[in-house]
Design a protein around this motif. Structure first.
Motif, PDB file in Angstrom:
ATOM      1  N   GLN A  65       0.833  -1.208   0.000  1.00 49.29           N
ATOM      2  CA  GLN A  65       0.000   0.000   0.000  1.00 49.29           C
ATOM      3  C   GLN A  65       0.867   1.258   0.000  1.00 49.29           C
ATOM      4  O   GLN A  65       0.548   2.252  -0.635  1.00 49.29           O
ATOM      5  N   CYS A 105       4.032  -1.111  11.608  1.00 48.67           N
ATOM      6  CA  CYS A 105       2.762  -1.866  11.628  1.00 48.67           C
ATOM      7  C   CYS A 105       1.828  -1.365  12.707  1.00 48.67           C
ATOM      8  O   CYS A 105       0.603  -1.416  12.570  1.00 48.67           O
ATOM      9  N   ASN A 137       2.334   4.628  13.617  1.00 48.24           N
ATOM     10  CA  ASN A 137       2.296   3.673  12.504  1.00 48.24           C
ATOM     11  C   ASN A 137       2.790   4.400  11.261  1.00 48.24           C
ATOM     12  O   ASN A 137       2.936   5.631  11.255  1.00 48.24           O
TER      13      ASN A 137
ATOM     14  N   TRP B  71       0.070 -10.784  14.166  1.00 47.15           N
ATOM     15  CA  TRP B  71       1.326 -10.331  14.783  1.00 47.15           C
ATOM     16  C   TRP B  71       1.172  -8.980  15.496  1.00 47.15           C
ATOM     17  O   TRP B  71       2.120  -8.435  16.035  1.00 47.15           O
ATOM     18  N   CYS B  72      -0.024  -8.448  15.462  1.00 51.49           N
ATOM     19  CA  CYS B  72      -0.291  -7.131  16.035  1.00 51.49           C
ATOM     20  C   CYS B  72      -0.707  -7.282  17.499  1.00 51.49           C
ATOM     21  O   CYS B  72      -1.778  -7.826  17.790  1.00 51.49           O
ATOM     22  N   ASP B  73       0.136  -6.825  18.404  1.00 48.05           N
ATOM     23  CA  ASP B  73      -0.110  -7.035  19.834  1.00 48.05           C
ATOM     24  C   ASP B  73      -1.422  -6.413  20.320  1.00 48.05           C
ATOM     25  O   ASP B  73      -2.200  -7.068  21.012  1.00 48.05           O
ATOM     26  N   PRO B  74      -1.701  -5.139  19.975  1.00 50.67           N
ATOM     27  CA  PRO B  74      -2.988  -4.571  20.409  1.00 50.67           C
ATOM     28  C   PRO B  74      -4.178  -5.345  19.843  1.00 50.67           C
ATOM     29  O   PRO B  74      -5.224  -5.443  20.495  1.00 50.67           O
ATOM     30  N   MET B 101      -5.005  -8.732   7.983  1.00 50.20           N
ATOM     31  CA  MET B 101      -4.006  -8.174   7.068  1.00 50.20           C
ATOM     32  C   MET B 101      -2.706  -8.995   7.133  1.00 50.20           C
ATOM     33  O   MET B 101      -1.634  -8.512   6.771  1.00 50.20           O
ATOM     34  N   ASP B 102      -2.817 -10.247   7.610  1.00 54.20           N
ATOM     35  CA  ASP B 102      -1.667 -11.149   7.564  1.00 54.20           C
ATOM     36  C   ASP B 102      -1.331 -11.465   6.106  1.00 54.20           C
ATOM     37  O   ASP B 102      -2.185 -11.423   5.232  1.00 54.20           O
ATOM     38  N   ASP B 103      -0.074 -11.831   5.880  1.00 50.73           N
ATOM     39  CA  ASP B 103       0.362 -12.141   4.521  1.00 50.73           C
ATOM     40  C   ASP B 103      -0.163 -13.509   4.047  1.00 50.73           C
ATOM     41  O   ASP B 103      -0.360 -13.723   2.851  1.00 50.73           O
ATOM     42  N   GLY B 124      -7.594 -10.012   4.095  1.00 55.03           N
ATOM     43  CA  GLY B 124      -7.531  -8.710   3.436  1.00 55.03           C
ATOM     44  C   GLY B 124      -6.373  -8.639   2.458  1.00 55.03           C
ATOM     45  O   GLY B 124      -5.595  -9.577   2.304  1.00 55.03           O
ATOM     46  N   ASN B 125      -6.291  -7.527   1.779  1.00 51.91           N
ATOM     47  CA  ASN B 125      -5.213  -7.296   0.818  1.00 51.91           C
ATOM     48  C   ASN B 125      -5.024  -5.793   0.633  1.00 51.91           C
ATOM     49  O   ASN B 125      -5.736  -4.994   1.264  1.00 51.91           O
ATOM     50  N   ALA B 126      -4.063  -5.426  -0.212  1.00 50.31           N
ATOM     51  CA  ALA B 126      -3.769  -4.002  -0.404  1.00 50.31           C
ATOM     52  C   ALA B 126      -4.976  -3.280  -0.996  1.00 50.31           C
ATOM     53  O   ALA B 126      -5.228  -2.104  -0.683  1.00 50.31           O
ATOM     54  N   GLY B 129      -7.377  -2.357   1.593  1.00 50.29           N
ATOM     55  CA  GLY B 129      -6.713  -1.329   2.384  1.00 50.29           C
ATOM     56  C   GLY B 129      -6.883   0.038   1.737  1.00 50.29           C
ATOM     57  O   GLY B 129      -7.238   1.026   2.389  1.00 50.29           O
ATOM     58  N   VAL B 135      -4.834   1.204   4.921  1.00 48.67           N
ATOM     59  CA  VAL B 135      -4.677   0.542   6.225  1.00 48.67           C
ATOM     60  C   VAL B 135      -3.173   0.418   6.437  1.00 48.67           C
ATOM     61  O   VAL B 135      -2.540  -0.555   6.048  1.00 48.67           O
ATOM     62  N   LEU B 136      -2.603   1.473   7.032  1.00 56.04           N
ATOM     63  CA  LEU B 136      -1.149   1.573   7.165  1.00 56.04           C
ATOM     64  C   LEU B 136      -0.707   1.482   8.607  1.00 56.04           C
ATOM     65  O   LEU B 136       0.355   1.971   8.980  1.00 56.04           O
ATOM     66  N   GLY B 137      -1.514   0.884   9.415  1.00 56.36           N
ATOM     67  CA  GLY B 137      -1.214   0.675  10.823  1.00 56.36           C
ATOM     68  C   GLY B 137      -2.409  -0.061  11.397  1.00 56.36           C
ATOM     69  O   GLY B 137      -3.538   0.106  10.925  1.00 56.36           O
ATOM     70  N   LEU B 138      -2.153  -0.871  12.394  1.00 62.33           N
ATOM     71  CA  LEU B 138      -3.240  -1.677  12.964  1.00 62.33           C
ATOM     72  C   LEU B 138      -3.301  -1.493  14.480  1.00 62.33           C
ATOM     73  O   LEU B 138      -2.280  -1.160  15.098  1.00 62.33           O
TER      74      LEU B 138
END
Lengths: 153, 174
Positions: A65, A105, A137, B71-74, B101-103, B124-126, B129, B135-138
């Motif tokens: 993106q 991220c 982020n 992988w996103c802790d929050p 948004m995992d690969d 999801g995908n780009a 996003g 979607v540049l942060g989670l």
């Protein structure tokens, strides 16, 4: 076992667990290993400066993106496969090569990717590594600030 | 004569001032009107089950659309809270939908089982996003009303009490 001893054990266990959980987070990276977005942009825009090899060690979906122009995607360094791709990519490089690693991220204090990448590069003998400090982020701290951005792979 | 002229001038200034104050307040009331809600961009993505999921199929329900990753802790902290919200408000027409948004899917499958997720998760995908403004942060959580319009967008981890209040507002409105 007395009540006091039980309380002490629970307290010590909690401290150890919290320490273990935060050990891999970006906030554990030494401050001298960091570079801010402002500093990196200035570096990239200064024609005579030594340009770093910029490696994104986070999410591919986020990378496609938006990413820093000329940066390379290697995959999440919190994943063994991603970490191996990082090691393979830099293996033949001179150990004084200027390398910048970044992710973006999630908030800095929660990023699981930068500390493993920073540790791996230093363990390989690299002496000129900086981690890009992204407080919130990549969207908020780079794209929204109008810094140079590229899309796609 | 000069005194009368001065009094008239003061009166004119006072009236003019009152007029502009009134206009300003009216303008303020008008500017306080919330902007119309935008329709949430429709999409069709594949669930972990292999079945397609189309967002517009959930019109009539209140949707909590959650962009997250394993992988996103929050995000890991939020997931049990969203499972709880789905359990408590399912019968009142709340639908939680997770967009991973995992690969790749395998870690998402594992996570789904481990966290006993009780709502659909799509990969999801780009493209999605970009559809949602990047979607540049989670995590990112959107609340969508029964007419499919975005009521709120929360960037980063959000107190579940804030989300629950908004959900209840939407569930109780037409």
């Amino acid at each position: 076992m007395t009540h006091r001893n039980r309380v002490l054990i629970v307290l010590m266990s909690s401290i150890l667990l919290i320490s273990a959980a935060s050990a891999f987070q970006a906030s554990q990276i030494d401050k001298s290993h960091l570079i801010t977005p402002d500093e990196l942009v200035t570096l990239l825009q200064t024609s005579k400066s030594d340009k770093p090899l910029i490696l994104q060690v986070g999410s591919h979906v986020l990378y496609t993106q938006a990413h820093i122009p000329a940066s390379e995607y290697l995959g999440p360094a919190s994943d063994p496969a991603g970490l191996q791709r990082l090691r393979t990519r830099v293996d033949t490089l001179p150990r004084n090569k200027f390398i910048v690693i970044y992710c973006g991220c999630c908030p800095w204090t929660h990023c699981p990717n930068l500390k493993p990448a920073d540790d791996a590069l230093r363990a390989m003998g690299f002496t000129n590594v900086k981690a890009l400090y992204i407080a919130n982020n990549f969207g908020t701290d780079w794209v929204d600030k109008g810094y140079p951005t590229a899309k796609g792979d | 004569m000069n005194k009368k002229l001065a009094a008239l001038l003061v009166a004119v200034i006072v009236v003019a001032g009152l007029y502009f104050v009134h206009r300003h307040r009216a303008g303020s009331k008008l500017s306080a009107t919330p902007a119309p809600r935008q329709l949430a961009p429709d999409f069709t993505l594949t669930q972990l089950s292999g079945q397609p999921l189309t967002l517009s199929a959930y019109r009539g329900k209140v949707v909590l659309l959650d962009f997250w990753a394993t992988w996103c802790d929050p995000c890991r902290k939020e997931t049990p809270q969203f499972v709880d919200l789905q359990n408590r408000y399912r019968d009142q027409d709340l639908q939680v939908i997770g967009v991973s948004m995992d690969d790749t899917a395998p870690p998402v499958h594992d996570f789904y089982q481990q966290f006993h997720m009780n709502y659909p998760v799509v990969m999801g995908n780009a493209k999605i996003g970009e559809l949602y403004g990047g979607v540049l942060g989670l995590p990112i959580a959107l609340l969508i009303d029964r007419q499919g319009r975005i009521y709120a967008k929360h960037m980063g981890a959000t107190e579940v009490s804030v989300l629950e209040k908004e959900i209840r507002t939407l569930l109780h409105s037409n």
